[in-house]
Motif scaffolding. Structure first.
Motif, short mmCIF file in Angstrom:
data_model
loop_
_atom_site.label_atom_id
_atom_site.label_comp_id
_atom_site.label_asym_id
_atom_site.label_seq_id
_atom_site.Cartn_x
_atom_site.Cartn_y
_atom_site.Cartn_z
N ILE B 273 14.23 2.66 1.17
CA ILE B 273 13.58 2.74 0.27
C ILE B 273 12.64 3.66 0.67
O ILE B 273 11.65 2.65 0.92
N PHE B 274 12.60 4.85 0.09
CA PHE B 274 11.34 5.57 0.17
C PHE B 274 11.26 6.88 -1.16
O PHE B 274 12.77 6.75 -2.38
N ASP B 275 10.39 7.15 -1.30
CA ASP B 275 9.19 8.04 -2.43
C ASP B 275 9.65 7.54 -4.18
O ASP B 275 10.16 8.30 -4.80
N ASN B 276 9.97 6.33 -4.30
CA ASN B 276 10.14 6.08 -5.25
C ASN B 276 9.23 5.85 -5.76
O ASN B 276 7.82 4.88 -5.56
N GLU B 277 9.14 5.07 -7.48
CA GLU B 277 7.51 4.73 -8.27
C GLU B 277 8.04 3.81 -8.75
O GLU B 277 9.12 3.68 -9.72
N LEU B 278 7.21 2.66 -8.26
CA LEU B 278 7.20 0.89 -8.50
C LEU B 278 5.98 1.36 -9.67
O LEU B 278 5.41 0.74 -8.74
#
Lengths: 353, 412
Positions: B273-278
């Motif tokens: 799980i990476f480089d997501n905007e949460l």
């Protein structure tokens, strides 16, 4: 009830042999093997008389011990295997039919179920034809004079009315399935496949014109089937309405014929993990405290497919009672609730510890 | 009625035009109007493999489900807002469209208001949904169908540029499948925005999941033909403001998803799980948990293993926890609940005290300021005096190798 219709039909057959001799049909094996379906049912020559559902010579009527529920429709079933060929016996699955075989099923509603031999409205005849490339299914809808039936590829919806055994007026919008809907149930390991003619569901006596005989024995004797053991050595499910049989066996027989064509590892509902074949032994797999997977609102807010002792808390009962297309099971072939089936399943689930 | 149908069908036949190319691809044109149910269904049955069925702009009303069982068919509309297939009046069929043949492509159309699932593809090799909208137009409602786009037991699945709104289970649901790409899509106002369940090799990227109950779920459930979900990458997604109260019918696993869950992993292994905007996920941004219910399947592994979380951008989260996050997690972590929560369910006493083996471990390498909690459930159960929550994110530093991207034959 159902068998009474058949015996009446058989009697009709006997009394009309002279007429049948005149109108005697020749089975058109070439039409059965053609890639394109015939436009008219008559082109196959499977019947000598459509209005009375009299089969051509070599076409054998049969019945199932516990049949699939289809909106209370009465069904006339026939099997045809080309001359000189035989289906081979299978103790567990559908018999292996040779190329050129046909399974014929006609759906009909008597005007009054208390007099099922009179005033029968014949709706459609479905053919499952074993061709070189596998099974193919087509539905033919009858004209008003019942002289012939016309191919319906995309299906059709027809209003039907009748009076039930209790004298109540009933009606529904009967759905003639399209080819894909046929395959929706008639699939085994992604191949088109028949469902009904399994040894366990055929192993009973049938009133043929010449007299009563066990169906497996009859099929063997007339050459439709080879390799079958004596009926006593073949499996047998009970009639789901036979109150003298154990409720567990009746319920499993009902689920087997109504659900297991999809709900098995090899069937279209494999994704659910709910497997309802007659011999499924894994309790979770047949629904015992099994949680839903992709049921959505089909769960009805309930936790388990079968909640032991609690039919009204079982998703299985909830979905069989529903008429909502987003909830109901089976997904096709039913627009009404099968009250007798529900009653049996409730009795069964109430008895499970 | 029957005459109309025949006419409609003849119109379809005459509309067949061969392209000037040597590899002639027949195009069957369909227009909205009376008898379209039978006309389109007949086209779907009689089409030669490789045909394109073109649905002209307009609103199509259906009373029964449609189905496709011919290989390599493209069903193409004039746009997801121009060609609308409405199933509001559907009285039979468990989905709007059922696909059971491989090589299918559905493009530039909308399916609205199905009583059951929107579009289901079962047991197919190669299926593409491109610029398709599936929507329940009344918004979130427990009476809406379960899944919007629903490929299951399938292989080589591409979902690209789609929009799904209002599903009472998951908007985009890929179950028991393998080789999957879900990208450039928008999932809004569903219980679960995007759900990858019991599946292998899935890349989920460049999507927006917002105003769902939970944004993106990676689940594995017991007692199913395909289990042991693994090799899932979730990256470059915008998973924000998942703030719709859970409206799934109880009994379904997604009914347990807390409102305001960003990304949730249940069971599964090798999930990156990476480089997501949460942000603005009121329960927590990332939740890593074991399957919480009893089960009797000895081949099932209920734990999340080999999970690698890195480089995500975390905004505000955990400010109003719901369901299990409220009942079980918040009392241990306080409010706000940290950005990332792992239940700490592990296999055995050794792992409870010293952590899982390296290849099964949970690795977290997030930007400065990201908050984390390991609830240490197993350790807590073993020790008579319990175990406190471990919030030291540094202890979980490390990395796992990143798997090569999924490639699909329909994109070659």
């Amino acid at each position: 009830m159902f068998r009474r219709v058949l015996s009446v039909l058989a009697a009709a057959l006997l009394s009309m042999t002279t007429i049948a001799a005149v109108a005697r049909a020749e089975i058109n094996d070439a039409a059965l093997l053609a890639a394109r379906p015939a436009k008219l049912l008559s082109e196959y020559g499977l019947f000598s008389d459509y209005a009375n559902q009299m089969p051509a010579e070599g076409v054998v009527p049969y019945a199932l011990i516990t049949p699939l529920f289809t909106d209370y429709a009465h069904k006339f079933r026939f099997v045809y295997v080309p001359k000189g060929e035989h289906a081979t016996y299978d103790a567990k699955e559908v018999m292996n039919f040779p190329v050129g075989s046909v399974l014929v099923k006609t759906f009909a509603y008597p005007a009054d179920f208390r007099a099922p031999e009179k005033d029968i409205r014949i709706i459609e005849t479905r053919l499952l034809i074993r061709q070189e490339k596998g099974w193919n299914a087509w539905a033919y809808v009858y004209d008003e004079e019942l002289k012939d039936a016309v191919l319906k590829v995309a299906g059709k919806t027809l209003p039907v009315e009748w009076t039930d055994e209790a004298g109540n007026a009933r009606s529904t919008n009967y759905v003639v399935p399209n080819k894909n809907q046929c395959k929706g149930c008639h699939t085994y390991n992604k191949e088109f496949s028949p469902i009904g003619p399994k040894a366990r569901n055929l192993n009973m006596d049938y009133k043929y014109p010449a007299g009563s005989e066990n169906q497996l024995a009859h099929w063997s004797r007339v050459g439709v089937l080879e390799g079958a053991p004596a009926p006593a050595d073949a499996p047998r499910v009970p009639d789901f309405l036979d109150a003298s049989a154990p409720v567990d066996a009746r319920a499993r027989a009902y689920l087997d014929v109504n659900c297991a064509h999809c709900h098995r590892l090899e069937g279209p509902a494999s994704t659910s993990g709910l497997f309802l074949t007659w011999d499924e032994a894994n309790k979770t797999q047949w629904g015992y405290k099994k949680r839903p997977v992709a049921a959505g609102r089909g769960s009805g807010g309930l936790d388990y497919d079968i909640m032991p002792g609690k039919p009204d808390q079982s998703i299985l009962v909830y979905r069989l009672q529903s008429l909502d297309p987003g909830v109901m099971m089976p997904e096709v072939g039913r627009t009404m609730v099968h009250e007798e089936g529900i009653a049996l399943l409730k009795e069964w689930i109430a008895s499970i510890e | 009625m029957m005459k109309n149908t025949v006419k409609a069908f003849l119109a379809v036949i005459f509309a067949v035009v061969a392209t000037p190319l040597a590899l002639a691809q027949s195009v069957i044109e369909i227009e909205p109007g009376e008898g379209v149910q039978e006309a389109l269904q007949e086209a779907l049955i009689m089409a030669e493999p490789g045909s394109v069925i073109e649905l002209k702009a307009g609103r199509y009303e259906f009373t029964g489900g449609l189905s496709l069982d011919v290989e390599n068919i493209t069903l193409r509309g004039a746009g997801m807002n121009e060609t609308v297939l409405s199933f509001a009046g559907q009285t039979s069929g468990s989905e709007g469209l059922l696909i059971t043949a491989g090589g299918a492509r559905v493009e530039a159309l909308a399916v609205e208001d199905t009583p059951g699932d929107g579009i289901k593809a079962k047991g197919v090799d190669i299926v593409t949904f491109k610029d398709v909208r599936v929507e329940w137009t009344r918004g979130p409602n427990a009476e809406n169908g379960a899944y919007g786009l629903y490929p299951v037991e399938s292989k080589n699945v591409l979902i690209d540029g789609c929009v799904v709104k209002g599903a009472s289970d998951a908007g985009i649901y890929v179950g028991q499948s393998q080789q999957i790409i879900v990208r450039n899509s928008r999932a809004e106002l569903n219980v679960a925005g995007i759900e990858i369940e019991n599946s292998y090799f899935a890349d989920v990227y460049n999507n927006v999941a917002t105003h769902n109950t939970g944004g993106i779920l990676v689940f594995d459930l017991p007692n199913l033909p395909q289990m042991g979900g693994h090799s899932v990458k979730v990256y470059n997604n915008k998973v924000v403001a998942n703030d719709t109260p859970n409206f799934a019918p109880p009994g379904n696993i997604v009914a347990t998803v807390p409102m305001g869950t960003g990304i949730m992993v249940m069971a599964n292994r090798e999930v990156e799980i990476f480089d997501n905007e949460l942000s603005d996920n009121a329960s927590t941004n990332i939740l890593l948990v074991a399957y919480p219910r009893e089960y009797n399947d000895p081949t099932y592994n209920p734990l999340p293993r080999a999970i690698y979380v890195h480089g995500n951008k975390h905004g505000k989260a955990g400010f109003a926890p719901d369901q299990a996050v409220k009942d079980i997690i918040e009392p241990r972590t306080g409010t706000p609940v940290p950005h990332i929560v792992w239940d700490g369910a592990v296999d055995g006493i050794w792992a409870a005290f010293f952590g899982p083996d390296d290849e099964n471990a949970i690795y977290i390498s997030e930007p400065e300021g990201t908050t984390f909690a390991n609830l240490q459930f197993v350790k807590d159960m073993i020790l008579p005096w319990g175990a406190s929550v471990d919030t030291d994110i540094e202890d979980y530093a490390g990395e796992l190798p990143s798997r090569a991207a999924v490639t699909l034959p329909q994109e070659k």
